[in-house]
Design a protein around this motif. Structure first.
Motif, PDB file in Angstrom:
ATOM      1  N   PHE A 252      -3.278   1.501  -2.550  1.00  0.00           N
ATOM      2  CA  PHE A 252      -2.060   0.883  -2.054  1.00  0.00           C
ATOM      3  C   PHE A 252      -2.437  -0.312  -1.190  1.00  0.00           C
ATOM      4  CE2 PHE A 252       1.049   0.446   1.425  1.00  0.00           C
ATOM      5  CZ  PHE A 252       2.201   0.184   0.686  1.00  0.00           C
ATOM      6  N   SER A 253      -2.036  -1.495  -1.632  1.00  0.00           N
ATOM      7  CA  SER A 253      -2.299  -2.705  -0.855  1.00  0.00           C
ATOM      8  C   SER A 253      -1.084  -3.128  -0.057  1.00  0.00           C
ATOM      9  CB  SER A 253      -2.742  -3.846  -1.774  1.00  0.00           C
ATOM     10  OG  SER A 253      -1.718  -4.174  -2.694  1.00  0.00           O
ATOM     11  N   GLY A 254       0.109  -2.800  -0.560  1.00  0.00           N
ATOM     12  CA  GLY A 254       1.321  -3.353   0.012  1.00  0.00           C
ATOM     13  C   GLY A 254       1.680  -4.654  -0.681  1.00  0.00           C
ATOM     14  N   CYS A 255       2.706  -5.308  -0.177  1.00  0.00           N
ATOM     15  CA  CYS A 255       3.230  -6.506  -0.835  1.00  0.00           C
ATOM     16  C   CYS A 255       2.665  -7.779  -0.225  1.00  0.00           C
ATOM     17  CB  CYS A 255       4.755  -6.525  -0.719  1.00  0.00           C
ATOM     18  SG  CYS A 255       5.524  -7.876  -1.647  1.00  0.00           S
ATOM     19  N   VAL A 256       2.329  -8.737  -1.077  1.00  0.00           N
ATOM     20  CA  VAL A 256       1.778 -10.007  -0.580  1.00  0.00           C
ATOM     21  C   VAL A 256       2.763 -10.747   0.307  1.00  0.00           C
ATOM     22  CG1 VAL A 256       0.192 -10.329  -2.507  1.00  0.00           C
ATOM     23  CG2 VAL A 256       2.495 -11.294  -2.646  1.00  0.00           C
ATOM     24  N   THR A 257       4.067 -10.513   0.134  1.00  0.00           N
ATOM     25  CA  THR A 257       5.040 -11.263   0.933  1.00  0.00           C
ATOM     26  C   THR A 257       4.976 -10.913   2.415  1.00  0.00           C
ATOM     27  OG1 THR A 257       6.812  -9.676   0.475  1.00  0.00           O
ATOM     28  CG2 THR A 257       6.613 -11.553  -1.017  1.00  0.00           C
ATOM     29  N   THR A 258       4.294  -9.825   2.758  1.00  0.00           N
ATOM     30  CA  THR A 258       4.143  -9.487   4.178  1.00  0.00           C
ATOM     31  C   THR A 258       3.251 -10.480   4.911  1.00  0.00           C
ATOM     32  OG1 THR A 258       2.256  -8.023   3.731  1.00  0.00           O
ATOM     33  CG2 THR A 258       4.450  -7.019   3.716  1.00  0.00           C
ATOM     34  N   THR A 259       2.594 -11.376   4.177  1.00  0.00           N
ATOM     35  CA  THR A 259       1.665 -12.335   4.801  1.00  0.00           C
ATOM     36  C   THR A 259       2.227 -13.750   4.890  1.00  0.00           C
ATOM     37  OG1 THR A 259       0.549 -12.940   2.714  1.00  0.00           O
ATOM     38  CG2 THR A 259      -0.264 -10.992   3.867  1.00  0.00           C
ATOM     39  N   ILE A 260       3.445 -13.978   4.396  1.00  0.00           N
ATOM     40  CA  ILE A 260       3.941 -15.359   4.324  1.00  0.00           C
ATOM     41  C   ILE A 260       4.257 -15.939   5.696  1.00  0.00           C
ATOM     42  CG2 ILE A 260       6.421 -14.858   4.108  1.00  0.00           C
ATOM     43  CD1 ILE A 260       6.487 -17.030   1.897  1.00  0.00           C
ATOM     44  N   GLY A 261       4.522 -15.079   6.683  1.00  0.00           N
ATOM     45  CA  GLY A 261       4.890 -15.570   8.000  1.00  0.00           C
ATOM     46  C   GLY A 261       3.818 -16.407   8.661  1.00  0.00           C
ATOM     47  N   ARG A 354      10.490   2.152  -6.338  1.00  0.00           N
ATOM     48  CA  ARG A 354       9.693   0.942  -6.110  1.00  0.00           C
ATOM     49  C   ARG A 354       9.464   0.670  -4.632  1.00  0.00           C
ATOM     50  NH1 ARG A 354      13.010  -3.707  -8.316  1.00  0.00           N
ATOM     51  NH2 ARG A 354      14.646  -2.440  -7.363  1.00  0.00           N
ATOM     52  N   PHE A 355      10.311   1.248  -3.771  1.00  0.00           N
ATOM     53  CA  PHE A 355      10.236   0.948  -2.347  1.00  0.00           C
ATOM     54  C   PHE A 355       9.241   1.831  -1.606  1.00  0.00           C
ATOM     55  CE2 PHE A 355      15.025  -0.106  -2.843  1.00  0.00           C
ATOM     56  CZ  PHE A 355      14.712  -1.320  -3.429  1.00  0.00           C
ATOM     57  N   GLU A 356       8.654   2.824  -2.280  1.00  0.00           N
ATOM     58  CA  GLU A 356       7.797   3.769  -1.568  1.00  0.00           C
ATOM     59  C   GLU A 356       6.590   3.066  -0.961  1.00  0.00           C
ATOM     60  OE1 GLU A 356       5.224   7.881  -2.161  1.00  0.00           O
ATOM     61  OE2 GLU A 356       6.398   7.107  -3.847  1.00  0.00           O
ATOM     62  N   GLY A 357       6.485   3.159   0.339  1.00  0.00           N
ATOM     63  CA  GLY A 357       5.421   2.496   1.080  1.00  0.00           C
ATOM     64  C   GLY A 357       5.818   1.143   1.624  1.00  0.00           C
ATOM     65  N   LEU A 358       6.938   0.580   1.125  1.00  0.00           N
ATOM     66  CA  LEU A 358       7.314  -0.789   1.472  1.00  0.00           C
ATOM     67  C   LEU A 358       8.547  -0.888   2.352  1.00  0.00           C
ATOM     68  CD1 LEU A 358       6.826  -2.405  -2.055  1.00  0.00           C
ATOM     69  CD2 LEU A 358       5.284  -2.576  -0.094  1.00  0.00           C
ATOM     70  N   PRO A 361      12.419   4.847   4.817  1.00  0.00           N
ATOM     71  CA  PRO A 361      11.690   5.846   5.621  1.00  0.00           C
ATOM     72  C   PRO A 361      10.215   5.991   5.269  1.00  0.00           C
ATOM     73  CG  PRO A 361      13.180   6.906   4.043  1.00  0.00           C
ATOM     74  CD  PRO A 361      13.509   5.448   4.039  1.00  0.00           C
ATOM     75  N   THR A 362       9.797   5.546   4.074  1.00  0.00           N
ATOM     76  CA  THR A 362       8.388   5.672   3.679  1.00  0.00           C
ATOM     77  C   THR A 362       7.571   4.430   4.016  1.00  0.00           C
ATOM     78  OG1 THR A 362       8.728   4.755   1.452  1.00  0.00           O
ATOM     79  CG2 THR A 362       9.077   7.142   1.732  1.00  0.00           C
ATOM     80  N   ALA A 363       8.190   3.414   4.603  1.00  0.00           N
ATOM     81  CA  ALA A 363       7.513   2.136   4.815  1.00  0.00           C
ATOM     82  C   ALA A 363       6.316   2.280   5.747  1.00  0.00           C
ATOM     83  CB  ALA A 363       8.485   1.115   5.386  1.00  0.00           C
ATOM     84  N   GLU A 364       5.199   1.687   5.333  1.00  0.00           N
ATOM     85  CA  GLU A 364       4.043   1.605   6.200  1.00  0.00           C
ATOM     86  C   GLU A 364       4.206   0.397   7.128  1.00  0.00           C
ATOM     87  OE1 GLU A 364       0.255   2.122   4.457  1.00  0.00           O
ATOM     88  OE2 GLU A 364       0.915   3.722   3.116  1.00  0.00           O
ATOM     89  N   PRO A 365       3.544   0.372   8.267  1.00  0.00           N
ATOM     90  CA  PRO A 365       3.705  -0.742   9.203  1.00  0.00           C
ATOM     91  C   PRO A 365       3.411  -2.095   8.554  1.00  0.00           C
ATOM     92  CG  PRO A 365       2.537   1.069  10.255  1.00  0.00           C
ATOM     93  CD  PRO A 365       2.638   1.421   8.797  1.00  0.00           C
TER      94      PRO A 365
END
Length: 429
Positions: A252-261, A354-358, A361-365
């Motif tokens: 699990f890498s997570g979504c690349v959009t978490t880095t756009i900021g 599709r939202f699991e981990g993202l 309630p399952t979202a990772e930080p």
């Protein structure tokens, strides 16, 4: 193939109403061209030229033909492979054009993903961009405006930016080898055919933030391709489960959009500004709200730089024009949070797998996902920019994600154990 299409004015017998023979014949010809383009036949160019001079096409048929003609001509006379100057390293910028208009993406969130992924090279001031002048210019402008603290120090080098279309890379004329981060959702289905998942053979892929919706969409050959290029960084946990079920190392890498900021200065919210409702119906008669949509048909045909520019402008608008975002879209939620915006998450289906981990309630930080993607991208790009071979780059990548693969293995093994039925009770109990 049917008989040669009529090239002059139709006869009286040919010129019928919309339900007549001529219209049906024209439909058949345009469909034949579509089929030739779908299988990438060089014959599509010849048929396209014949159809362009027909006089009996309806407006709808002409629009459909005009969208196919550039792809047909490209198949008949492929664009020359870009000639590299000394020191240039071909690097993919992911686009979403496809010869099937209906299958081409119109979701601005896809181009937001591309900007987010490319942020990891944009933030390197010692990296020079060549290739498409418009794309390079956009990236250089973003670089000039980014916060000083976003700078990534590392090897210098020149990246030759090359458009690679996610669902149509086999149509692209690419230098060999072309490095590519592969991310986002697969598969679209151009022309309703089973997708050719394995990518253009000139691409060296690094799978990071990859998503597939169903395991049965992949052929054995596609799984073999993924296995060859593993480990696979997955955007969500369901994708990790699908791949692990086929014995393919994944994490699990997570979504690349978490880095756009990282590309934008800090946000200073202003409560006097309107609230943006993105793909959510705003309350009736509500004051101080703006309704926005993520889907834009123009994105299906615009050049890559223009589509990326729209995605960038949308991010600037979220930051400067609105006090808060209300959205049902994952790729509005995550980049907005990455930029420090206030977001009200209202998905149509909160239980969407599709939202699991993202999200929810399952979202990772967010900061953990962003740090994971950024750390992996940095190791890979450092190796590419220093001229390492494919085997060396993959060795460094695999070392970097080994712990993430082990974490995923432990988690999914624990899930399987928890689903196992209890064994028989001990004798005498």
């Amino acid at each position: 193939m049917p008989a040669q299409p009529t090239t002059g004015q139709p006869t009286t017998g040919q010129h019928r109403t919309a339900s007549g023979v001529s219209v049906r014949a024209a439909d058949a010809w345009v469909s034949a061209l579509s089929n030739l383009v779908a299988v990438r036949s060089p014959l599509s160019g010849q048929l396209a030229e014949r159809l362009t001079i027909r006089q009996d096409l309806s407006r709808a048929q002409r629009v459909r033909l005009d969208r196919l003609v550039p792809w047909a001509r490209q198949l008949a006379e492929p664009a020359p492979v870009p000639r590299l100057r000394s020191g240039e390293i071909p690097f993919a910028v992911l686009g979403y054009r496809t010869p099937d208009y209906e299958a081409a993406s119109r979701n601005i969130g896809d181009w937001v993903q591309t900007i987010a992924m490319m942020s990891h090279v944009i933030r390197r001031p010692d990296v020079r961009f060549t290739g498409d002048d418009e794309v390079a210019g956009l990236f250089n402008r973003l670089r000039s405006r980014m916060p000083a603290g976003s700078r990534i120090d590392g090897p210098s080098g020149t990246l030759r930016l090359v458009e690679v279309n996610r669902d149509a890379s086999w149509y692209d004329s690419l230098p060999e080898p072309t490095w590519a981060f592969v991310f986002g959702w697969y598969f679209k289905l151009p022309f309703g055919r089973h997708p050719e998942f394995w990518l253009n053979p000139r691409i060296i892929p690094i799978f990071l933030s990859f998503h597939i919706s169903r395991g049965d969409q992949l052929s054995d050959k596609a799984y073999d391709y993924l296995r060859e290029h593993a480990p696979i960084g997955c955007r969500d946990w369901p994708t990790v489960r699908i791949l692990r079920g086929r014995g393919i190392p994944a994490y699990f890498s997570g979504c690349v959009t978490t880095t756009i900021g990282s590309l934008f200065p800090p946000v200073h919210p202003d409560r006097t500004k309107p609230v943006a409702y993105v793909d959510v119906e705003p309350p009736q008669d509500a004051a101080g709200v703006v309704a926005l949509r993520s889907l834009d048909n123009a994105l299906r045909e615009l050049p890559l730089a223009e589509s990326l520019g729209r995605a960038v402008r949308r991010q600037y608008a979220y930051r400067s024009r609105y006090s808060r975002i209300v959205t049902s879209r994952l790729h509005t939620l995550l980049p907005a949070l990455s930029c420090g915006l206030s977001v009200d998450w209202r998905p149509r289906d909160p239980n969407d797998r599709r939202f699991e981990g993202l999200a929810g309630p399952t979202a990772e930080p967010m900061d953990e996902m962003a740090a994971r993607v950024s750390g992996i991208a940095r190791v890979v790009l450092d190796a590419i920019l220093t001229g390492r071979s494919k085997s060396e780059v993959y060795a460094r990548y695999r070392d970097e994600v080994a712990e993430e693969v082990a974490v995923a293995e432990l988690r999914l093994s624990a899930e399987e154990q928890s689903r196992q039925p209890f064994g028989r009770p001990a004798a005498g109990l």
